[in-house]
Design a protein around this motif. Sequence first.
Motif, PDB file in Angstrom:
ATOM      1  N   THR A 193      -4.054 -35.208  -7.841  1.00 45.33           N
ATOM      2  CA  THR A 193      -4.872 -35.404  -9.041  1.00 45.33           C
ATOM      3  C   THR A 193      -4.667 -36.841  -9.521  1.00 45.33           C
ATOM      4  OG1 THR A 193      -5.407 -34.522 -11.238  1.00 45.33           O
ATOM      5  CG2 THR A 193      -3.071 -34.697 -10.688  1.00 45.33           C
ATOM      6  N   CYS A 194      -5.505 -37.254 -10.465  1.00 44.89           N
ATOM      7  CA  CYS A 194      -5.275 -38.555 -11.101  1.00 44.89           C
ATOM      8  C   CYS A 194      -4.823 -38.270 -12.526  1.00 44.89           C
ATOM      9  CB  CYS A 194      -6.554 -39.384 -11.113  1.00 44.89           C
ATOM     10  SG  CYS A 194      -7.071 -39.853  -9.452  1.00 44.89           S
ATOM     11  N   LEU A 195      -3.692 -38.818 -12.910  1.00 44.37           N
ATOM     12  CA  LEU A 195      -3.169 -38.597 -14.254  1.00 44.37           C
ATOM     13  C   LEU A 195      -3.216 -39.908 -15.014  1.00 44.37           C
ATOM     14  CD1 LEU A 195      -1.825 -36.420 -16.084  1.00 44.37           C
ATOM     15  CD2 LEU A 195       0.377 -37.365 -15.380  1.00 44.37           C
ATOM     16  N   ILE A 196      -3.829 -39.817 -16.182  1.00 45.72           N
ATOM     17  CA  ILE A 196      -3.969 -41.039 -16.976  1.00 45.72           C
ATOM     18  C   ILE A 196      -3.243 -40.880 -18.302  1.00 45.72           C
ATOM     19  CG2 ILE A 196      -5.622 -42.554 -18.148  1.00 45.72           C
ATOM     20  CD1 ILE A 196      -7.504 -41.630 -15.676  1.00 45.72           C
ATOM     21  N   ARG A 197      -2.297 -41.760 -18.518  1.00 45.05           N
ATOM     22  CA  ARG A 197      -1.507 -41.741 -19.750  1.00 45.05           C
ATOM     23  C   ARG A 197      -2.151 -42.716 -20.738  1.00 45.05           C
ATOM     24  NH1 ARG A 197       4.542 -42.111 -21.365  1.00 45.05           N
ATOM     25  NH2 ARG A 197       4.411 -43.560 -23.106  1.00 45.05           N
ATOM     26  N   VAL A 198      -2.380 -42.216 -21.944  1.00 49.14           N
ATOM     27  CA  VAL A 198      -2.982 -43.085 -22.960  1.00 49.14           C
ATOM     28  C   VAL A 198      -2.006 -43.230 -24.119  1.00 49.14           C
ATOM     29  CG1 VAL A 198      -4.979 -43.495 -24.434  1.00 49.14           C
ATOM     30  CG2 VAL A 198      -5.255 -42.173 -22.347  1.00 49.14           C
ATOM     31  N   ASP A 199      -1.652 -44.457 -24.407  1.00 49.83           N
ATOM     32  CA  ASP A 199      -0.781 -44.726 -25.564  1.00 49.83           C
ATOM     33  C   ASP A 199      -1.634 -45.243 -26.716  1.00 49.83           C
ATOM     34  OD1 ASP A 199       2.451 -44.936 -24.884  1.00 49.83           O
ATOM     35  OD2 ASP A 199       1.137 -44.981 -23.128  1.00 49.83           O
ATOM     36  N   LEU A 200      -1.509 -44.560 -27.855  1.00 48.39           N
ATOM     37  CA  LEU A 200      -2.215 -45.026 -29.058  1.00 48.39           C
ATOM     38  C   LEU A 200      -1.365 -46.116 -29.690  1.00 48.39           C
ATOM     39  CD1 LEU A 200      -3.087 -41.528 -30.546  1.00 48.39           C
ATOM     40  CD2 LEU A 200      -4.668 -43.082 -29.412  1.00 48.39           C
ATOM     41  N   LEU A 201      -1.975 -47.228 -30.026  1.00 52.84           N
ATOM     42  CA  LEU A 201      -1.200 -48.367 -30.537  1.00 52.84           C
ATOM     43  C   LEU A 201      -1.424 -48.558 -32.030  1.00 52.84           C
ATOM     44  CD1 LEU A 201      -1.967 -50.728 -27.554  1.00 52.84           C
ATOM     45  CD2 LEU A 201       0.010 -49.253 -27.842  1.00 52.84           C
ATOM     46  N   ARG A 231      -8.585 -46.478 -32.664  1.00 54.54           N
ATOM     47  CA  ARG A 231      -7.373 -47.310 -32.563  1.00 54.54           C
ATOM     48  C   ARG A 231      -7.344 -47.958 -31.193  1.00 54.54           C
ATOM     49  NH1 ARG A 231      -2.503 -43.379 -34.282  1.00 54.54           N
ATOM     50  NH2 ARG A 231      -1.231 -45.065 -33.439  1.00 54.54           N
ATOM     51  N   ASN A 232      -6.637 -49.071 -31.116  1.00 52.27           N
ATOM     52  CA  ASN A 232      -6.459 -49.666 -29.792  1.00 52.27           C
ATOM     53  C   ASN A 232      -5.599 -48.742 -28.944  1.00 52.27           C
ATOM     54  OD1 ASN A 232      -7.964 -51.991 -29.749  1.00 52.27           O
ATOM     55  ND2 ASN A 232      -6.350 -53.217 -30.690  1.00 52.27           N
ATOM     56  N   VAL A 233      -5.913 -48.670 -27.687  1.00 50.89           N
ATOM     57  CA  VAL A 233      -5.148 -47.809 -26.788  1.00 50.89           C
ATOM     58  C   VAL A 233      -4.823 -48.574 -25.510  1.00 50.89           C
ATOM     59  CG1 VAL A 233      -6.339 -45.736 -27.632  1.00 50.89           C
ATOM     60  CG2 VAL A 233      -7.134 -46.839 -25.549  1.00 50.89           C
ATOM     61  N   LYS A 234      -3.830 -48.075 -24.818  1.00 49.14           N
ATOM     62  CA  LYS A 234      -3.507 -48.609 -23.495  1.00 49.14           C
ATOM     63  C   LYS A 234      -3.496 -47.431 -22.541  1.00 49.14           C
ATOM     64  CE  LYS A 234      -1.632 -50.879 -20.110  1.00 49.14           C
ATOM     65  NZ  LYS A 234      -2.604 -51.461 -19.187  1.00 49.14           N
ATOM     66  N   ALA A 235      -4.416 -47.424 -21.604  1.00 49.21           N
ATOM     67  CA  ALA A 235      -4.492 -46.325 -20.637  1.00 49.21           C
ATOM     68  C   ALA A 235      -3.934 -46.799 -19.300  1.00 49.21           C
ATOM     69  CB  ALA A 235      -5.933 -45.863 -20.482  1.00 49.21           C
ATOM     70  N   THR A 236      -3.100 -45.973 -18.711  1.00 51.99           N
ATOM     71  CA  THR A 236      -2.467 -46.336 -17.438  1.00 51.99           C
ATOM     72  C   THR A 236      -2.533 -45.158 -16.485  1.00 51.99           C
ATOM     73  OG1 THR A 236      -0.873 -47.570 -18.772  1.00 51.99           O
ATOM     74  CG2 THR A 236      -0.352 -47.318 -16.444  1.00 51.99           C
ATOM     75  N   LEU A 279       0.548 -36.208 -30.462  1.00 59.10           N
ATOM     76  CA  LEU A 279       0.011 -37.209 -31.388  1.00 59.10           C
ATOM     77  C   LEU A 279       1.112 -37.870 -32.213  1.00 59.10           C
ATOM     78  CD1 LEU A 279      -3.309 -35.518 -32.564  1.00 59.10           C
ATOM     79  CD2 LEU A 279      -2.955 -37.212 -30.772  1.00 59.10           C
ATOM     80  N   SER A 280       2.211 -37.130 -32.439  1.00 61.24           N
ATOM     81  CA  SER A 280       3.298 -37.751 -33.205  1.00 61.24           C
ATOM     82  C   SER A 280       3.913 -38.909 -32.423  1.00 61.24           C
ATOM     83  CB  SER A 280       4.370 -36.714 -33.571  1.00 61.24           C
ATOM     84  OG  SER A 280       4.884 -36.159 -32.387  1.00 61.24           O
ATOM     85  N   ALA A 281       3.947 -38.771 -31.094  1.00 58.12           N
ATOM     86  CA  ALA A 281       4.453 -39.867 -30.266  1.00 58.12           C
ATOM     87  C   ALA A 281       3.342 -40.851 -29.897  1.00 58.12           C
ATOM     88  CB  ALA A 281       5.090 -39.307 -28.994  1.00 58.12           C
ATOM     89  N   GLY A 282       2.096 -40.472 -30.234  1.00 60.71           N
ATOM     90  CA  GLY A 282       0.964 -41.339 -29.905  1.00 60.71           C
ATOM     91  C   GLY A 282       0.676 -41.399 -28.423  1.00 60.71           C
ATOM     92  N   VAL A 283       0.918 -40.272 -27.740  1.00 59.23           N
ATOM     93  CA  VAL A 283       0.706 -40.270 -26.283  1.00 59.23           C
ATOM     94  C   VAL A 283      -0.183 -39.089 -25.884  1.00 59.23           C
ATOM     95  CG1 VAL A 283       1.814 -40.056 -24.016  1.00 59.23           C
ATOM     96  CG2 VAL A 283       2.944 -41.353 -25.819  1.00 59.23           C
ATOM     97  N   LEU A 284      -1.183 -39.373 -25.063  1.00 56.13           N
ATOM     98  CA  LEU A 284      -2.002 -38.320 -24.460  1.00 56.13           C
ATOM     99  C   LEU A 284      -1.978 -38.521 -22.953  1.00 56.13           C
ATOM    100  CD1 LEU A 284      -3.719 -39.433 -27.172  1.00 56.13           C
ATOM    101  CD2 LEU A 284      -5.164 -37.518 -26.513  1.00 56.13           C
ATOM    102  N   GLU A 285      -1.986 -37.415 -22.218  1.00 59.10           N
ATOM    103  CA  GLU A 285      -2.109 -37.518 -20.762  1.00 59.10           C
ATOM    104  C   GLU A 285      -3.251 -36.622 -20.325  1.00 59.10           C
ATOM    105  OE1 GLU A 285       2.287 -38.829 -19.179  1.00 59.10           O
ATOM    106  OE2 GLU A 285       1.763 -36.705 -19.097  1.00 59.10           O
TER     107      GLU A 285
END
Lengths: 137, 147, 182
Positions: free
Chosen positions: C174-182, C158-163, C115-121
């Motif tokens: 597997t399918c891995l989805i990276r979510v960046d919190l903006l 918050r707005n997010v960008k999922a890739t 969360l400090s980097a604003g990234v979830l996978e």
Amino acid sequence: MSSNVQFLDPRKSQNNEIDAILRNLMSIQGVSAAAIVDSDGFVTHIHRDFEINTDAIGASVQVVFGAAAKAAQHVGHHSTNMVICENSEGYILSTPIEAGFMLALVTQREALLGRVRFELKETIPVLKRLFSSYLAN
Amino acid sequence: MHWFETQLAALNRLAADYTSAQKQAGGDIVNVSESARTKRAAFIDAVQALVDKVVKIKGIAACAAYHDGLILAQSAEVPHIDAFGAVIQETIRAAQHGQVSLSLGAIEQIVIVGADHKLAMLSVGPVILCIYSPKQVNLASVLSRQA
Amino acid sequence: MLQNTKSDYQIAQQQILDGIISGQFEIENRNDLGPLIPIRLFQALRMVALGSNVEDILGQGAPSLVYHSGQSLGLAMGQIAVANIDKDLETYVGKIKMLCRQLSIGLVVPDKVDLSAGVLELRVDECVSCAGIHNVSAPICHFEAGMVGGIVKTFFKRNVKATETKCNALGDKTCLIRVDLL
């Protein structure tokens, strides 16, 4: 279907030049929003003077441009450089940048279409170079 | 050189400045972009300023500037403004045929004279300046000095 | 009489989402066949109707539409899961995992939370869209990426960008989805 792995970190790319370009576009008479949209329809950069549902406008810009580009292919027009939507209250113009990224402008009715289009046409080569260098790094 | 010629010369200089700013080589995209943007703004602002001045001259009915047939700068309340754009594009296209086949060189001016009005089109950098007046107005004369 | 401003698709969408929210998976008029369908039918809808057919019309706009559709579902799922959890991320993820399993979307597993980097996978194992599909050249689960984006967006507001960065159809298992919190 194109990849969505092409990733431009919007936070890292919040650089002055893209901001300056969007600010410059906003300074044109009648322009009310200037946005950069990625290939998934996500708005990575935006300047606007009214509230916009960025998720919806980003996806719509990609969908409209994609449909127009497909229509152009069907009639043998090859690549599409710009899509202009003329609406009762203004225009929406969208132009491709690089790797699926698009520049979209929203204007009010009083905007001079030639002025906005000229600025877009002159701005796109700069954005292409900027994005090419970001995506290469 | 009379007033309007001086104005056109100044516009052409600004257009040339912009073109050369665009052509600056080197990897410094940011500074080149900033410089080109500033020069472009100077050119467009000058086009708008000239349009605003020309329309105030007695005898001039309308003045506007076009890029690819679309309005780039206009004086307030120009009637038939989209029709001007269409006529300009058609006319320029026809003239460009002559540019090659008659060795005219780059098109600088075209004037269409009708029974009632006339339309002068002047090429300035990437834009076409369009001046509309009653037929009997001597454009060279009225444009020789600022209103 | 009041004019109904909703389109028929919007009316159907409301009923489907209401059904998901209520947790009632039994469906009327399916007495013999029941609520489940073969995965290939879902995949036909996803990869043909909402995939190649949409691509025929929209070209490069197709992934945006699919992502946006997935995001709408993710926002609805997020609203179900966010209720009564006192903003606890672990509980939220637990409810999402359960919901995704119930709906047979896939097995959702948090892979990385910074969360400090604003990234979830988040991993989506046994992904409903691409299971049994091979040899594609790029990730194809834009719907799931949008869905995960919508789910995360609802929790963090918050707005997010999922890739989608890994995809089973690419051979990634597997399918891995990276979510960046903006």
